[in-house]
Design a protein around this motif. Structure first.
Motif, short mmCIF file in Angstrom:
data_model
loop_
_atom_site.label_atom_id
_atom_site.label_comp_id
_atom_site.label_asym_id
_atom_site.label_seq_id
_atom_site.Cartn_x
_atom_site.Cartn_y
_atom_site.Cartn_z
N SER A 163 10.29 -22.50 58.86
CA SER A 163 10.88 -22.16 57.56
C SER A 163 9.99 -21.24 56.75
N CYS A 164 8.67 -21.29 56.99
CA CYS A 164 7.74 -20.38 56.29
C CYS A 164 8.09 -18.93 56.60
N VAL A 179 7.47 -29.15 51.18
CA VAL A 179 6.50 -28.68 52.17
C VAL A 179 5.84 -29.85 52.89
N GLU A 231 10.31 -23.16 47.41
CA GLU A 231 9.70 -24.34 48.04
C GLU A 231 9.01 -25.17 46.97
N SER A 273 3.89 -21.02 51.64
CA SER A 273 4.18 -20.08 52.72
C SER A 273 3.32 -18.83 52.62
N SER A 274 2.90 -18.47 51.40
CA SER A 274 2.08 -17.27 51.23
C SER A 274 0.58 -17.57 51.21
N LEU A 328 3.77 -18.40 62.45
CA LEU A 328 4.14 -18.93 61.14
C LEU A 328 4.76 -20.30 61.33
N ILE A 351 6.79 -18.85 46.58
CA ILE A 351 6.50 -19.51 47.87
C ILE A 351 4.98 -19.74 48.00
N ARG A 370 11.11 -17.89 54.59
CA ARG A 370 10.83 -17.69 53.16
C ARG A 370 10.03 -16.41 52.93
N LEU A 371 9.11 -16.11 53.82
CA LEU A 371 8.36 -14.86 53.72
C LEU A 371 9.28 -13.65 53.88
#
Length: 311
Positions: free
Chosen positions: A178-179, A277, A272, A38-39, A174, A35, A182-183
């Motif tokens: 969706s982030c 994204v 992702e 997201s990270s 966040l 990810i 995923r986290l």
């Protein structure tokens, strides 16, 4: 539903990083290769200026290599950024980071003063394990849960690199939503902050769309489940996650799915892609603009009513 996790020590870490970042020569940002967006820490583009950044895509052995290559290409389009996939199972990849730090500072006389590096990343991204490998000894506490490191520390490494370690932290909001999912799926958010069935449904839906063959092989399914709930039902039946009345226990089935996904038992999986994204960010902007317009309209109506009332 939105997933957020921002305990007090993360707020403190965020402030400390903002204070120290202008004093460092190079930033090592740890990302989860599954990810990468997201990270990614939003503080880095805000505060780094011209400071070079090494984006380390850790846990690359768990990610889809074709998707990881797309992320590396995307990150390196930005000036001063080098992106490298690594695996904790390959210590030589990790140790090469020290040489790369010096290579990205060609104009600095490193014999007079060593490179000052800062390492940062989300919780449970594997930062402490990387530090211990770089140092050749146990310095940072490790653990397979989010939020192990809680204080900042400085460490002198080989190649005359002075490394500032920082606690892993997230951000108050966040976005896109969706982030957060995923986290949570990858273990960056403490398990008490979400519902396993909720994130398992999210993961099951994605896996059926992106990696259907790997899902079917893992659970020995002859036919592809119709949807996310059908997949959890099939999983639950095969693993004995049944409640009274013959109904699948979604919490137990969801816990199995997430645990096996985190362990890489589906094979290399990325959650992702750059195109995904980009689309999510565009949709999030449209939704935000719509909400802002609706709020402005409600305020306009309220003011009109107030004027009529007090005439």
């Amino acid at each position: 539903m939105s997933i957020n996790w921002f305990p007090g020590h993360m707020h403190k870490a965020r402030k400390e990083i903002a204070e120290v970042m202008p004093q460092v020569d190079i930033i090592i940002e740890m990302l989860d290769a599954r990810i990468p967006f997201s990270s990614e820490n939003p503080l880095v583009p805000e505060l780094r200026g011209d400071t070079p950044v090494i984006k380390v895509l850790n846990k690359a052995d768990l990610a889809d290599p074709a998707v990881t290559a797309l992320w590396v290409e995307r990150f390196e389009q930005e000036k001063g950024i080098k992106a490298i996939p690594i695996s904790q199972q390959n210590p030589e990849q990790i140790k090469a980071l020290l040489q790369l730090c010096n290579q990205m500072l060609p104009d600095r006389n490193l014999d007079i003063r060593g490179a000052r590096a800062m390492i940062m990343g989300i919780p449970n991204v594997g930062k402490s394990t990387i530090i211990n490998t770089l140092a050749g000894r146990t310095i940072a506490k490790t653990g397979n849960e989010a939020g192990v490191t809680k204080i900042q520390q400085r460490i002198r490494l080989d190649n005359n690199v002075i490394l500032t370690d920082t606690p892993g932290f997230l951000w108050p909001k966040l976005s896109p939503a969706s982030c957060g999912y995923r986290l949570a799926v990858t273990g960056a958010i403490k398990d008490t902050a979400f519902d396993y069935a909720d994130i398992a449904i999210f993961a099951a839906d994605y896996l059926l769309k992106a990696y259907p063959q790997q899902v079917m092989a893992r659970y020995q399914l002859k036919e592809q489940p119709e949807n996310d709930l059908a997949l959890l039902d099939a999983l639950g039946e095969r693993r004995g996650c049944m409640r009274k009345g013959g109904v699948v226990d979604l919490q137990k089935a969801g816990s199995i799915l997430i645990t096996e996904l985190r362990a890489g038992l589906f094979g290399p999986v990325s959650l992702e892609t750059p195109d995904m994204v980009t689309e999510e960010l565009q949709n999030a902007k449209l939704e935000e603009a719509t909400r802002a317009a609706e709020k402005a309209e409600r305020e306009k109506v309220r003011q009109q009513k107030a004027k009529k009332k007090y005439r």
